[in-house]
Design an enzyme around this catalytic site. Structure first.
Site, mmCIF file in Angstrom:
data_model
loop_
_atom_site.group_PDB
_atom_site.id
_atom_site.type_symbol
_atom_site.label_atom_id
_atom_site.label_comp_id
_atom_site.label_asym_id
_atom_site.label_seq_id
_atom_site.Cartn_x
_atom_site.Cartn_y
_atom_site.Cartn_z
ATOM 1 N N HIS A 39 -1.200 -1.001 -1.696
ATOM 2 C CA HIS A 39 -2.197 -0.520 -1.034
ATOM 3 C C HIS A 39 -3.311 -1.657 -0.895
ATOM 4 C CE1 HIS A 39 -1.693 4.031 -1.231
ATOM 5 N NE2 HIS A 39 -0.611 3.435 -2.168
ATOM 6 N N TYR A 310 0.066 -3.192 -12.777
ATOM 7 C CA TYR A 310 -1.273 -3.378 -12.336
ATOM 8 C C TYR A 310 -1.791 -4.680 -13.021
ATOM 9 C CZ TYR A 310 -1.579 1.613 -10.403
ATOM 10 O OH TYR A 310 -1.409 2.538 -9.911
#
Length: 319
Positions: A39, A310
Site C-alpha cells: 500500500h 510492519y
C-alpha cells in the site's frame, strides 16, 4: 501466547518468518526508499467515529461508550508500487487509527475485498512468489499462477472478487472490510467473534469501461479532495457476527451474507491531511493488533505476523 521479536516471529506450520513476507512483497514490487512495502501509494485524512447505541450492550468497551472519537485515516492502493494506477484491479486500502483516549487506541487495516488472499504466512509468500516476474524476461508466468491457484482454492474468493468488480470510482464510494475477525466483549462476560464492515453511505460506485479507458492513472486523491469541499464522506459501520462453524482465524474464509450485522456506528472523513503537517500519518504504522480494552485478537496467523512484518517494513523505509 509467546511474544517474539520481529526477527524471531515465525509461522508454526512452516516457520515462515515476518522477513520472508516482506521479502516476497519486495520480490513482486521492488524496494522503494521511504515507501511502505505494501500500500505504498496513498495519502492521509482525518475525521471522526460516532458510535451507535448498542442493543442491550451487545458489544462493550470504551470505543462504543464515547459519543465521538477522532480518527486518523490513510487511503491507499494495494501493492508496493508507489506509482500504481488508480484504475488497477487491486484492492483499495483504508487504514484507521481511533484515538479513544490518552491510553487506548484502535487500529484497523481495511481493504475493499471481503476476504484476504492468504490464510497463513507461508501461503502469503507462495502466492506472491507465483506472481513474481522472471528476472530474465520481466514477465510473470501464467502457468505458475494457474498451478498455484489450482493447488490453493481458498485464495480464489479474493482473486475472483477483484477480477469481477470494477475499480472503485472514488475512495468515498468504496466499501471496506477487515477480513480478520476479532473477539468483542459483550454482556454477561460473553465474547463474540465479528468482522468489521464499512459500507459507503451512497453505495458502491465503480468505474465504467469508458472511465477505465479515459481516466488518468492518478485521480482518486483529487476526487476525494473535491468531494470534501462540499460534504464529508461517510460510511455506516457494522460488525458481522460469526456463527457456529464460521472460521474466525482464517481471513480467506467466506461467511454467508445471511450472517447478522450489528450497527457499530458511523465513520465520517472530512479533511485531507497534507504531507509534512503536524498530523501527517506518512510515518505511522497502522497495526490491527493495536487493540483497546473490550476487543481481542483471534488466533489468525496472518493477523499475528502483521506486527513484526510492519516493523521490518518500517525499518526498510529509511534504507
Amino acid at each position: 501466547m509467546t511474544l517474539l521479536t520481529a526477527g524471531q516471529a515465525v509461522s508454526a506450520e512452516t516457520e515462515t518468518t515476518a522477513e520472508d513476507t516482506i521479502n516476497a512483497l519486495n520480490g513482486v514490487f521492488g524496494r522503494h526508499a521511504g515507501e511502505r512495502t505494501s500500500h505504498a501509494k496513498g495519502f492521509c485524512a482525518a475525521g471522526h467515529f460516532i458510535a451507535a447505541e448498542q442493543e442491550d450492550g451487545f458489544v462493550k468497551g470504551p470505543l462504543f461508550k464515547a459519543a465521538r472519537t477522532n480518527v486518523t485515516a490513510r487511503f491507499s492502493i494495494g501493492g508496493g508500487n508507489p506509482k500504481a494506477s488508480d484504475k488497477s484491479r487491486s484492492v483499495r486500502g483504508l487504514g484507521l487509527r481511533f484515538h479513544i483516549s490518552d491510553d487506548e487506541e484502535l487500529d484497523l487495516v481495511m481493504i475493499s475485498a471481503p476476504v484476504f488472499f492468504a490464510a497463513t504466512p507461508s501461503q502469503f509468500v507462495e502466492f506472491l512468489k507465483a506472481r513474481t516476474a522472471d528476472p530474465a524476461t520481466g514477465q510473470k508466468d501464467p502457468a505458475k499462477i494457474k498451478a498455484f491457484n489450482e493447488a490453493n482454492p481458498n485464495v480464489m474468493a479474493h482473486v475472483n472478487y477483484l477480477a469481477e468488480t470494477p475499480p472503485p470510482a472514488s475512495y468515498a464510494t468504496t466499501p471496506y472490510f477487515s477480513t480478520h475477525a476479532f473477539l468483542f466483549d459483550g454482556t454477561a462476560n460473553k465474547q463474540r467473534a465479528a468482522r468489521w464492515i464499512f459500507e459507503p453511505a451512497g453505495g458502491f460506485q465503480g468505474l465504467t469501461k469508458q472511465e477505465e479507458e479515459s481516466f488518468p492513472d492518478s485521480f482518486l486523491e483529487a476526487d476525494l479532495r473535491g468531494r470534501l469541499t462540499g460534504t464529508a464522506a461517510q460510511w455506516d459501520v457494522f460488525l458481522q457476527i460469526a456463527e457456529a462453524g464460521d472460521a474466525i482465524d482464517d481471513p480467506t474464509a467466506v461467511w454467508p451474507d445471511t450472517r447478522r450485522r450489528v450497527a457499530a456506528g458511523k465513520l465520517v472523513i472530512d479533511q485531507i491531511i497534507e504531507k509534512g503537517t503536524q498530523n501527517d500519518c506518512t510515518g505511522l504504522v497502522f497495526d490491527p493488533n493495536n487493540l483497546p480494552s473490550g476487543i481481542e485478537a483471534t488466533d489468525d496467523p496472518i493477523l499475528a505476523i502483521r506486527s513484526p512484518a510492519y516493523g521490518i517494513s518500517l525499518n526498510r523505509r529509511s534504507q
